[in-house]
Design a protein around this motif. Structure first.
Motif, PDB file in Angstrom:
ATOM      1  N   PHE A   1      85.346  42.591  10.414  1.00 52.79           N
ATOM      2  CA  PHE A   1      84.403  41.376  11.082  1.00 52.79           C
ATOM      3  C   PHE A   1      83.942  41.023   9.953  1.00 52.79           C
ATOM      4  CE2 PHE A   1      80.508  41.472  14.070  1.00 52.79           C
ATOM      5  CZ  PHE A   1      81.242  40.270  14.586  1.00 52.79           C
ATOM      6  N   GLY A   2      83.091  42.428   9.757  1.00 54.71           N
ATOM      7  CA  GLY A   2      81.506  42.245   8.879  1.00 54.71           C
ATOM      8  C   GLY A   2      81.969  41.265   7.634  1.00 54.71           C
ATOM      9  N   LEU A   3      83.806  41.342   7.275  1.00 53.50           N
ATOM     10  CA  LEU A   3      84.125  40.735   5.736  1.00 53.50           C
ATOM     11  C   LEU A   3      84.057  39.431   5.947  1.00 53.50           C
ATOM     12  CD1 LEU A   3      85.786  43.287   3.883  1.00 53.50           C
ATOM     13  CD2 LEU A   3      83.632  42.480   3.268  1.00 53.50           C
ATOM     14  N   VAL A   4      85.183  38.797   7.819  1.00 54.39           N
ATOM     15  CA  VAL A   4      85.347  37.625   7.748  1.00 54.39           C
ATOM     16  C   VAL A   4      84.440  37.060   8.669  1.00 54.39           C
ATOM     17  CG1 VAL A   4      86.377  36.918   9.102  1.00 54.39           C
ATOM     18  CG2 VAL A   4      87.602  38.974   8.015  1.00 54.39           C
ATOM     19  N   LEU A   5      83.297  37.634   8.907  1.00 51.77           N
ATOM     20  CA  LEU A   5      82.356  37.287   9.466  1.00 51.77           C
ATOM     21  C   LEU A   5      80.962  37.181   9.011  1.00 51.77           C
ATOM     22  CD1 LEU A   5      83.277  37.209  13.095  1.00 51.77           C
ATOM     23  CD2 LEU A   5      84.212  35.554  11.947  1.00 51.77           C
ATOM     24  N   HIS A   6      81.482  36.885   7.473  1.00 52.64           N
ATOM     25  CA  HIS A   6      79.993  36.881   7.160  1.00 52.64           C
ATOM     26  C   HIS A   6      79.102  36.331   7.116  1.00 52.64           C
ATOM     27  CE1 HIS A   6      82.295  35.267   4.527  1.00 52.64           C
ATOM     28  NE2 HIS A   6      81.387  34.281   3.900  1.00 52.64           N
ATOM     29  N   ASP A   7      79.180  35.161   7.260  1.00 59.42           N
ATOM     30  CA  ASP A   7      78.069  33.878   7.745  1.00 59.42           C
ATOM     31  C   ASP A   7      77.597  33.790   8.887  1.00 59.42           C
ATOM     32  OD1 ASP A   7      78.930  32.280   4.890  1.00 59.42           O
ATOM     33  OD2 ASP A   7      80.405  31.388   6.082  1.00 59.42           O
ATOM     34  N   GLU A   8      77.860  34.440   9.556  1.00 56.89           N
ATOM     35  CA  GLU A   8      77.821  34.542  11.548  1.00 56.89           C
ATOM     36  C   GLU A   8      77.054  35.352  11.650  1.00 56.89           C
ATOM     37  OE1 GLU A   8      80.824  33.460  10.370  1.00 56.89           O
ATOM     38  OE2 GLU A   8      81.667  31.889  12.214  1.00 56.89           O
ATOM     39  N   LEU A   9      77.250  36.194  10.644  1.00 60.57           N
ATOM     40  CA  LEU A   9      75.721  37.286  10.801  1.00 60.57           C
ATOM     41  C   LEU A   9      74.690  36.986   9.992  1.00 60.57           C
ATOM     42  CD1 LEU A   9      78.426  40.829   9.694  1.00 60.57           C
ATOM     43  CD2 LEU A   9      77.411  40.250  11.666  1.00 60.57           C
ATOM     44  N   ARG A  10      74.694  35.697   8.925  1.00 56.22           N
ATOM     45  CA  ARG A  10      73.771  35.875   8.163  1.00 56.22           C
ATOM     46  C   ARG A  10      73.285  34.784   9.298  1.00 56.22           C
ATOM     47  NH1 ARG A  10      76.140  33.729   4.576  1.00 56.22           N
ATOM     48  NH2 ARG A  10      76.044  35.183   2.877  1.00 56.22           N
ATOM     49  N   TRP A  11      73.965  34.160  10.392  1.00 58.69           N
ATOM     50  CA  TRP A  11      73.205  33.152  10.763  1.00 58.69           C
ATOM     51  C   TRP A  11      72.192  34.377  11.887  1.00 58.69           C
ATOM     52  CZ3 TRP A  11      71.261  28.415  10.439  1.00 58.69           C
ATOM     53  CH2 TRP A  11      72.021  27.727   9.496  1.00 58.69           C
ATOM     54  N   ALA A  12      73.274  34.871  12.602  1.00 63.20           N
ATOM     55  CA  ALA A  12      72.388  36.586  13.157  1.00 63.20           C
ATOM     56  C   ALA A  12      71.010  37.070  13.268  1.00 63.20           C
ATOM     57  CB  ALA A  12      73.434  37.875  13.718  1.00 63.20           C
TER      58      ALA A  12
END
Length: 326
Positions: free
Chosen positions: A177-188
């Motif tokens: 999840f962290g590798l695939v959704l790294h952009d969403e984590l950046r926004w969060a």
């Protein structure tokens, strides 16, 4: 007055007892190895031993012991009683988890390091879950060859396999999840950093942080207290210690047991060796009730904390700023 004389009689009987190696299990019990021959030495007639030999423990003692004290309720009770062995580990988790999962990311976010904090949290939780699951699987592999565990605590092996596989799956999914959704984590991380910066600039960091730490500490102490109460409830029992009948006749068959077991009418009872505890509650309903009550208590504390945070934020948002003259 008349003298009261009490006579005691005791008969001694000698019997050959077979000796075999054992290993500790359940504290005060010892179990023979599965291939151990149980019984007295076979009688040799005309130099020929009887065919088949002596019965082995895996066919006699171990199945009978598993049937007597190896039920699911007994295994759940022993598992709950074993929590006292990891009591300090649970207490350490209560202290460290709020600090690592809550306070540390908040401090990093307040210093414009929210993205490393989010990544550190995701990676640490994923690796920790994977490592804990692997530890449970290794524990199951090592204990599968233990006669005591496989005979009396087989439920622990099944639970270790189930939770180990689930934790490994959670760790792998979280890392992916962290590798695939790294952009969403950046926004969060950016949103969390902006929120923490605003709260810090308005002077709300101290009260909100105090409320968060208080809620985490309260939930931790409630959890530890719940575990202690569960252990106490699981071990609550009364002792069944039946009386022995030293001498009875047919006319005494209708008398109560306690009256028959009295050496002298009104005197002490003669207790036998067949005593065993009778537990007050079944484990599965007790655990379900404990989980429900604990969930309600933790939810109440969390709701109380959210209410205090909402009250502070509301007072800050709807209050007019004080002027310099004021």
């Amino acid at each position: 007055g008349a003298d009261l004389k009490i006579s005691f009689s005791q008969a001694a009987r000698l019997q050959e007892v077979h000796i075999y190696p054992t290993q500790p299990a359940l504290g005060r019990f010892c179990l023979p190895a599965p291939e151990t021959e149980i019984g007295l030495s076979p009688v040799v007639v005309a130099g020929v031993a009887p065919a088949g030999g002596l019965p082995r423990a895996k066919d006699t003692v171990l199945p009978a012991l598993r049937e007597a004290v190896g039920s699911a309720d007994d295994e759940l009770r022993r598992a709950v009683g074993g929590l006292q062995q990891v009591w300090w580990t649970l207490a350490s988790c209560v202290v460290l988890v709020p600090l690592v999962a809550g306070a540390l990311p908040t401090v990093l976010a307040s210093h414009r390091a929210a993205l490393p904090a989010v990544w550190t949290l995701v990676v640490s939780v994923g690796i920790g879950s994977f490592g804990l699951g692997a530890h449970l699987l290794v524990y199951r592999f090592l204990c599968s060859s233990d006669v005591g565990v496989s005979t009396l605590n087989s439920l622990q092996l099944g639970l270790a396999l189930l939770f180990g596989v689930c934790l490994i799956a959670v760790g792998v999914v979280l890392l992916l999840f962290g590798l695939v959704l790294h952009d969403e984590l950046r926004w969060a991380a950016a949103c969390a950093e902006a929120a923490v910066t605003t709260v810090r600039a308005e002077g709300l960091a101290a009260p909100l942080g105090l409320i968060s730490l208080s809620v985490a500490a309260a939930q931790g102490f409630i959890s530890l207290g719940g575990v202690f109460l569960l252990e106490c409830a699981a071990s609550s029992a009364w002792l069944d210690w039946p009386a022995e009948l030293p001498a009875t006749t047919e006319r005494d068959s209708e008398a109560p047991m306690d009256e028959l077991a009295e050496v002298v009418p009104g005197g002490p009872l003669v207790r036998g060796l067949r005593r065993h505890p009778v537990f007050r509650w079944q484990m599965l309903p007790l655990i379900l009730l404990w989980v429900s009550v604990l969930r309600i208590a933790l939810g109440f504390v969390a709701a109380l904390g959210r209410g205090l945070v909402a009250y502070i934020v509301t007072r800050w948002y709807f209050s007019e700023p004080l002027t310099a003259a004021a």
